[in-house]
Design a protein around this motif. Sequence first.
Motif, mmCIF file in Angstrom:
data_model
loop_
_atom_site.group_PDB
_atom_site.id
_atom_site.type_symbol
_atom_site.label_atom_id
_atom_site.label_comp_id
_atom_site.label_asym_id
_atom_site.label_seq_id
_atom_site.Cartn_x
_atom_site.Cartn_y
_atom_site.Cartn_z
ATOM 1 N N VAL A 1 -7.363 6.730 -32.610
ATOM 2 C CA VAL A 1 -5.978 6.915 -32.174
ATOM 3 C C VAL A 1 -5.055 6.975 -33.391
ATOM 4 C CG1 VAL A 1 -4.024 5.832 -30.973
ATOM 5 C CG2 VAL A 1 -6.272 5.920 -29.872
ATOM 6 N N ILE B 1 -1.732 7.127 -21.566
ATOM 7 C CA ILE B 1 -2.626 8.246 -21.892
ATOM 8 C C ILE B 1 -2.578 9.224 -20.721
ATOM 9 C CG2 ILE B 1 -4.970 8.958 -22.466
ATOM 10 C CD1 ILE B 1 -5.426 6.052 -23.440
ATOM 11 N N ILE C 1 -0.162 11.489 -25.406
ATOM 12 C CA ILE C 1 -0.153 10.029 -25.367
ATOM 13 C C ILE C 1 1.279 9.576 -25.598
ATOM 14 C CG2 ILE C 1 -0.967 7.908 -26.483
ATOM 15 C CD1 ILE C 1 -3.412 9.426 -27.418
ATOM 16 N N LEU D 1 -2.913 15.035 -27.223
ATOM 17 C CA LEU D 1 -4.237 14.433 -27.025
ATOM 18 C C LEU D 1 -5.255 15.543 -27.268
ATOM 19 C CD1 LEU D 1 -5.813 11.922 -26.126
ATOM 20 C CD2 LEU D 1 -5.534 12.693 -23.776
ATOM 21 N N GLU E 1 -9.505 12.943 -27.039
ATOM 22 C CA GLU E 1 -9.615 12.847 -25.584
ATOM 23 C C GLU E 1 -10.994 12.330 -25.181
ATOM 24 O OE1 GLU E 1 -9.148 15.578 -21.559
ATOM 25 O OE2 GLU E 1 -8.811 16.486 -23.514
ATOM 26 N N LEU F 1 -11.368 8.584 -26.132
ATOM 27 C CA LEU F 1 -10.617 7.697 -25.235
ATOM 28 C C LEU F 1 -11.213 7.651 -23.830
ATOM 29 C CD1 LEU F 1 -6.936 8.304 -26.369
ATOM 30 C CD2 LEU F 1 -8.300 6.220 -26.629
ATOM 31 N N VAL G 1 -4.733 -0.540 -23.376
ATOM 32 C CA VAL G 1 -5.833 0.321 -23.802
ATOM 33 C C VAL G 1 -6.819 -0.497 -24.640
ATOM 34 C CG1 VAL G 1 -6.462 2.359 -25.165
ATOM 35 C CG2 VAL G 1 -4.415 2.404 -23.722
#
Length: 159
Positions: free
Chosen positions: A56, A75, A82, A101, A106, A109, A122
Amino acid sequence: FQTMAEIERQIRYGLSEEEQTEQWESLYLNSSELDELLAYVKENSRYSYLYPMVAVAMFTGARRSEITRMKTHDIDFENENIRIRERKRKRGSRTYRYPPLIGRLETILKDWLRVKRTSNFVFPCEHRVDRKRKSQSDGVTADEAGDCVMSWTHIALTT
């Protein structure tokens, strides 16, 4: 900001330990070094949240405190962005930014959200660093994230 080669060149000319630390804190990684660091963190981290957290940071430019405040509803896979909750505030209002993202982030995550424990954050607190936490928040603190990222970055780049 400086590349690894520029910092190493300065160190060869003789810098104190403090000056060296300061130089490494301004390190700028190129694409291949970022890939190498991310792969190293994925393979060697003892904290399950560190790999997606580093991803991130790399792909969005988010600060560690912004990352630790991220909630799952920030997200947006549908709109491919994001929401980053900035600490900077105009009087009486919050500010946000919405980095894209991208594909690789992607995927990282989505994989992370499938395995992390249930939480609004998160990156929920799963491991504690040897220090007292300032709050009982469910999220990883900025200090915990920063300590992990800085130590792994240094290890990955010096081995």
